[in-house]
Design a protein around this motif. Structure first.
Motif, mmCIF file in Angstrom:
data_model
loop_
_atom_site.group_PDB
_atom_site.id
_atom_site.type_symbol
_atom_site.label_atom_id
_atom_site.label_comp_id
_atom_site.label_asym_id
_atom_site.label_seq_id
_atom_site.Cartn_x
_atom_site.Cartn_y
_atom_site.Cartn_z
ATOM 1 N N ARG A 259 -8.784 0.945 -3.123
ATOM 2 C CA ARG A 259 -9.163 1.492 -2.041
ATOM 3 C C ARG A 259 -8.314 3.263 -1.970
ATOM 4 N N THR A 260 -9.029 3.944 -1.664
ATOM 5 C CA THR A 260 -8.295 4.903 -1.640
ATOM 6 C C THR A 260 -8.629 5.963 0.168
ATOM 7 N N ASP A 261 -7.676 6.690 -0.308
ATOM 8 C CA ASP A 261 -8.410 7.378 1.597
ATOM 9 C C ASP A 261 -7.536 8.475 1.372
ATOM 10 N N TYR A 262 -8.021 9.777 2.437
ATOM 11 C CA TYR A 262 -7.577 11.043 1.943
ATOM 12 C C TYR A 262 -7.602 11.999 3.538
ATOM 13 N N ALA A 263 -6.936 13.151 3.429
ATOM 14 C CA ALA A 263 -6.923 13.837 4.417
ATOM 15 C C ALA A 263 -8.236 15.060 3.752
ATOM 16 N N ASP A 264 -8.795 14.980 5.351
ATOM 17 C CA ASP A 264 -9.773 16.426 4.988
ATOM 18 C C ASP A 264 -9.980 17.167 4.334
ATOM 19 N N PHE B 252 -0.570 13.331 7.143
ATOM 20 C CA PHE B 252 -1.164 12.596 5.965
ATOM 21 C C PHE B 252 -1.645 13.753 4.884
ATOM 22 N N VAL B 253 -1.750 12.546 3.604
ATOM 23 C CA VAL B 253 -2.325 13.416 2.380
ATOM 24 C C VAL B 253 -3.198 12.189 2.147
ATOM 25 N N ALA B 254 -2.772 11.387 1.538
ATOM 26 C CA ALA B 254 -3.291 10.247 0.609
ATOM 27 C C ALA B 254 -2.813 9.223 0.901
ATOM 28 N N ALA B 255 -3.778 7.998 0.629
ATOM 29 C CA ALA B 255 -2.993 6.249 0.664
ATOM 30 C C ALA B 255 -3.963 5.654 -1.138
ATOM 31 N N ILE B 256 -3.217 4.749 -1.288
ATOM 32 C CA ILE B 256 -4.262 3.872 -1.959
ATOM 33 C C ILE B 256 -3.844 2.310 -1.631
ATOM 34 N N ASP C 86 0.970 -1.568 0.022
ATOM 35 C CA ASP C 86 -0.095 -0.288 -0.211
ATOM 36 C C ASP C 86 0.843 1.203 0.330
ATOM 37 N N MET C 87 0.821 2.451 -0.432
ATOM 38 C CA MET C 87 1.106 4.175 -0.481
ATOM 39 C C MET C 87 0.470 4.872 -0.084
ATOM 40 N N GLY C 88 1.363 5.788 0.206
ATOM 41 C CA GLY C 88 0.870 6.557 1.474
ATOM 42 C C GLY C 88 1.902 8.086 0.407
ATOM 43 N N TRP C 89 1.565 9.011 0.869
ATOM 44 C CA TRP C 89 1.683 10.407 0.629
ATOM 45 C C TRP C 89 1.630 11.462 1.557
#
Length: 123
Positions: free
Chosen positions: A57-62, A47-51, A33-36
């Motif tokens: 599946r992705t996730d983002y900071a508000d 945290f900025v984003a992850a995939i 899994d990777m993140g920015w």
């Protein structure tokens, strides 16, 4: 082990767009899994984003939701961060990172890091 190199940073004006890339070498990035993340001067890494490995599946900071998009191309061993509608508060060094398990927003759980790329947004 995987070696990560970020690129694409620069100086832009508020409202502009940038696309950051993270190139992986060594072990394929498809195993991780990777993140920015980003770190502004004098502030903690955030945290900025992850995939996920598959990209499903992705996730983002508000703070970036709706403006930034994370994506990956496992055939090319790259992870990208498309940043639109940039704001001065997005100014930071941006890092990509690889996670052995399930990517989280906690930077301390990531195993491998790139050297970072500077993004500066002027008002």
């Amino acid at each position: 082990q995987v070696h990560l190199v970020e690129s694409g940073g620069g100086l832009v004006q508020a409202g502009d767009s940038l696309r950051l890339s993270c190139a992986a070498s060594g072990r394929s990035s498809s195993h991780y899994d990777m993140g920015w993340f980003r770190q502004a001067l004098g502030k903690e890494r955030e945290f900025v984003a992850a995939i996920s490995r598959s990209g499903g599946r992705t996730d983002y900071a508000d703070s970036v939701k709706g403006r930034f998009t994370i994506s990956r191309d496992n055939a090319k061993n790259t992870v990208s961060l498309q940043m639109n509608s940039l704001k001065p508060e997005d100014t930071a060094v941006y890092y990509c990172a690889a996670h052995f398990g399930y990517a989280s927003s906690n930077w301390r759980t990531y195993a491998y890091w790139g050297q970072g790329t500077q993004v500066t947004v002027s008002s």
